[in-house]
Design a protein around this motif. Structure first.
Motif, PDB file in Angstrom:
ATOM      1  N   SER A 118      17.846   2.086  64.573  1.00 36.64           N
ATOM      2  CA  SER A 118      17.100   1.972  63.322  1.00 36.64           C
ATOM      3  C   SER A 118      18.038   1.944  62.129  1.00 36.64           C
ATOM      4  O   SER A 118      17.861   1.143  61.194  1.00 36.64           O
ATOM      5  N   SER A 119      19.032   2.815  62.149  1.00 35.50           N
ATOM      6  CA  SER A 119      19.984   2.860  61.051  1.00 35.50           C
ATOM      7  C   SER A 119      20.818   1.583  60.981  1.00 35.50           C
ATOM      8  O   SER A 119      21.079   1.049  59.898  1.00 35.50           O
ATOM      9  N   ASN A 161      26.305   1.101  63.592  1.00 35.78           N
ATOM     10  CA  ASN A 161      26.225   1.643  62.230  1.00 35.78           C
ATOM     11  C   ASN A 161      25.183   2.752  62.178  1.00 35.78           C
ATOM     12  O   ASN A 161      24.310   2.764  61.309  1.00 35.78           O
ATOM     13  N   GLY A 162      25.280   3.706  63.111  1.00 27.96           N
ATOM     14  CA  GLY A 162      24.301   4.774  63.184  1.00 27.96           C
ATOM     15  C   GLY A 162      24.335   5.705  61.981  1.00 27.96           C
ATOM     16  O   GLY A 162      23.334   5.926  61.317  1.00 27.96           O
ATOM     17  N   HIS A 172      23.434   4.369  50.073  1.00 25.73           N
ATOM     18  CA  HIS A 172      23.798   3.567  48.899  1.00 25.73           C
ATOM     19  C   HIS A 172      25.079   4.068  48.245  1.00 25.73           C
ATOM     20  O   HIS A 172      25.819   3.293  47.639  1.00 25.73           O
ATOM     21  N   ALA A 173      25.360   5.356  48.382  1.00 27.87           N
ATOM     22  CA  ALA A 173      26.542   5.927  47.746  1.00 27.87           C
ATOM     23  C   ALA A 173      27.810   5.760  48.577  1.00 27.87           C
ATOM     24  O   ALA A 173      28.897   5.606  48.017  1.00 27.87           O
ATOM     25  N   TYR A 174      27.688   5.777  49.926  1.00 26.96           N
ATOM     26  CA  TYR A 174      28.885   5.921  50.757  1.00 26.96           C
ATOM     27  C   TYR A 174      29.086   4.862  51.838  1.00 26.96           C
ATOM     28  O   TYR A 174      30.150   4.823  52.449  1.00 26.96           O
ATOM     29  N   ALA A 175      28.094   4.019  52.115  1.00 27.76           N
ATOM     30  CA  ALA A 175      28.301   2.982  53.123  1.00 27.76           C
ATOM     31  C   ALA A 175      29.303   1.955  52.609  1.00 27.76           C
ATOM     32  O   ALA A 175      29.248   1.570  51.434  1.00 27.76           O
ATOM     33  N   LEU A 298      27.035  11.403  62.879  1.00 32.45           N
ATOM     34  CA  LEU A 298      27.197  10.790  64.188  1.00 32.45           C
ATOM     35  C   LEU A 298      27.256   9.288  64.018  1.00 32.45           C
ATOM     36  O   LEU A 298      26.336   8.679  63.455  1.00 32.45           O
ATOM     37  N   ASN A 299      28.333   8.690  64.493  1.00 27.00           N
ATOM     38  CA  ASN A 299      28.494   7.245  64.331  1.00 27.00           C
ATOM     39  C   ASN A 299      29.244   6.680  65.517  1.00 27.00           C
ATOM     40  O   ASN A 299      30.367   7.103  65.793  1.00 27.00           O
TER      41      ASN A 299
END
Length: 597
Positions: A118-119, A161-162, A172-175, A298-299
């Motif tokens: 989903s992410s 891209n979990g 929006h701030a850190y991706a 978690l990624n």
């Protein structure tokens, strides 16, 4: 369409964008799961392919081109879903539920994997809102424009891209794709609990003075003094803003209350998150270091923390490798350099360390490292680009690699050979001459291009966590011995077959063939010629070339998605990575029979 803003944080979640994102993800899932033999597509009379769900009634049909290494290029627009022959709308989450048995998704892993999917889908939908440069435009762009312009992530992993733990405003701030300027949070850590190590040519005072400047250091010192604390008793640690708010301020509350940790506020410099998400490039002063931070999200199969204990040897390992490369004439001839991880700091929380083993995420919440910037060493007329860009395609389906070839004015085979001389030859030499292996995927390699787009040399990064010496008897300095691993003889060459041939060149060859830039046969002939020329230059290594034969007919298929599908919270133990590898038969080696160059 304009990108979502903090005022409209989910503006990218629309039916149309979700459908497009879903097709992209299903294209990749069908391709990579077929490559890893989790799926066995059946041919259809019309030339397409069919994959059935666990119930035998649900069917996915699609068209695809197949390339070397059992690589599938699936046509996203051709994917359809049916049950008992009746068409159904596509739904990526349904896909994983319908094939949970086929994919080996346990009851524990499945819901977390669905959250990662989903992410990943939401991230793709956001990227589709952004004005995107064409491949030709991106081929002439600067380093950070290319870095933030990448849209695919890791080419093999489907759920790549979990970033579980990020809320929508955090996204929006850190991706990396949001390309939002970030100011790091600084903490003071009491020296009794903080371990700082650095390269031989550096010390703590020099590092923080160069990174922060005298005015900022004075401000931090005043904050400590105002609390009645002695600044000399503390070390400074940069922290990801998310980590500060969501972990340190809460989980380390006792340390803050007892003044073992002190919050100093945000630094002045602005940074951009890189593709690795927890590493930042300084855009205010590009010659300053990258900063890599602990990030308890978690990624892609791991909690992205940093271990204070593991980091302690990082500068020494980087110093050792830098000396090895500088002293080797073959490495020097290729132009290979590394950007060293020159300093590391970690905080030791006594109670959490007493309560956990070395792999616990509680031991990986507060640490940082400083990595050299490649900018100061850049030659005039040259520019930087992450190697991941070679696999990027724009929305029209045009390849950035093909755009670089066209921009260079060189014949495609000549451009490719220059790239291979810079990238592949050092990897061959490291393996055969030094029993040394890297993790040289697209995000870990920076290319140095001339203005025309020809690769001049490469820079390796992410050294201490990603390199290994495969000779268990290799003499290494005590601080460096951690990188010595005992890998079975028959698995050693997989460091090249899997990490380079299957997980990068497989995609690059298909991209260039799809774009009409270079035939698949010419691509692999050029790769083989690079290997052959290196072997001819090193006759003293003939026995190792024979024992570890890059021209063997087949090699083991080591599967990355199978690792994540089995355990998406700790795919591997980095101290013993080969122990958990997942295999699915063999692949036919496209280099086989091409050894004459």
């Amino acid at each position: 369409m304009t990108p979502a803003t903090p005022a409209e944080p989910v503006a990218h979640l629309t039916p149309a964008l979700w459908e497009r994102a879903g097709r992209r993800l299903l294209r990749k899932a069908l391709a990579e799961f077929s490559h890893e033999r989790l799926l066995s597509p059946e041919p259809l009379p019309d030339g397409g392919w069919s994959v059935r769900g666990d119930d035998g009634r649900t069917e996915y049909r699609f068209r695809a081109r197949r390339f070397a290494l059992d690589h599938w290029e699936v046509d996203a627009d051709s994917i359809t879903r049916h049950r008992d022959g009746t068409p159904l709308p596509l739904d990526p989450l349904d896909f994983f539920v319908e094939l949970r048995g086929t994919l080996g998704l346990s009851d524990t892993v499945l819901p977390v994997y669905l959250e990662e999917i989903s992410s990943t889908l939401a991230g793709t939908a956001y990227k589709l809102t952004k004005p995107e440069p064409t491949a030709a435009e991106l081929a002439g762009a600067d380093f950070q424009a290319i870095e933030t312009g990448m849209t695919e992530g890791h080419p093999c992993f489907v759920a790549n891209n979990g970033r579980l733990g990020f809320g929508i405003r955090d996204y929006h701030a850190y991706a990396p794709e949001a390309a939002s300027p970030v100011r790091l949070v600084w903490l003071a850590a009491h020296r009794e609990h903080a371990t700082f190590t650095c390269s031989a040519d550096l010390d703590y005072d020099t590092l923080v003075r160069e990174e922060l400047g005298e005015a900022q250091l004075a401000r931090f010192a005043r904050t400590l003094a105002d609390l009645g604390l002695e600044p000399a008793d503390y070390r400074l640690i940069p922290v990801h803003p998310w980590q500060w708010r969501n972990k340190i301020a809460v989980t380390f509350a006792a340390e803050l209350a007892q003044r073992r940790l002190v919050h100093l506020g945000e630094g002045e410099d602005h940074y951009l998150a890189q593709q690795s998400i927890r590493t930042f490039f300084n855009t205010s002063t590009p010659a300053r270091h990258y900063v890599k931070t602990a990030l308890s999200v978690l990624n892609m199969g791991f909690m992205r923390g940093l271990s204070a204990a593991y980091m302690e040897a990082t500068p020494a390992i980087n110093d050792w490798l830098a000396r090895l490369i500088a002293g080797d004439e073959v490495f020097r001839a290729t132009g290979l350099t590394i950007i060293r991880e020159r300093a590391a700091i970690g905080y030791h929380h006594r109670q959490y360390e007493a309560a956990t083993d070395r792999r616990s995420p509680y031991r990986k919440m507060l640490a940082a490292l400083w990595r050299e910037s490649p900018v100061p060493a850049l030659e005039p007329g040259h520019r930087l680009a992450t190697m991941a860009c070679l696999l990027h395609t724009d929305r029209a389906g045009h390849s950035l690699a093909a755009a670089l070839v066209a921009r260079s004015g060189l014949p495609p085979r000549q451009w490719l050979r220059r790239y291979l001389d810079a990238y592949l030859t050092p990897l061959l030499h490291a393996f055969y001459a030094h029993d040394l292996v890297f993790m040289p995927h697209g995000e870990n390699v920076i290319m140095v291009l001339d203005e025309a787009g020809t690769v001049q040399r490469v820079i390796f990064k992410d050294i201490a966590e990603e390199i290994a010496v495969l000779d268990p008897e290799a003499p290494l300095p005590p601080a460096v011995r951690r990188i010595r691993v005992d890998v079975p003889e028959e698995e050693r060459l997989l460091s090249l077959f899997t990490d380079v041939v299957d997980c990068f060149l497989r995609f690059l060859g298909a991209r260039l063939a799809e774009d009409g830039t270079l035939t698949e046969d010419t691509f692999w002939q050029t790769v083989a010629a690079c290997v052959t020329d290196y072997q001819r230059s090193a006759p003293h290594l003939a026995e190792k070339f024979r024992r570890h034969d890059l021209f063997a007919e087949h090699f083991a298929l080591s599967c990355l998605n199978r690792l994540q599908l089995r355990d998406n919270q700790q795919m591997l133990d980095l101290a013993d990575p080969s122990a958990a590898l997942q295999y699915a038969g063999t692949l036919r080696n496209p280099l086989h029979g091409r050894g004459d160059g």
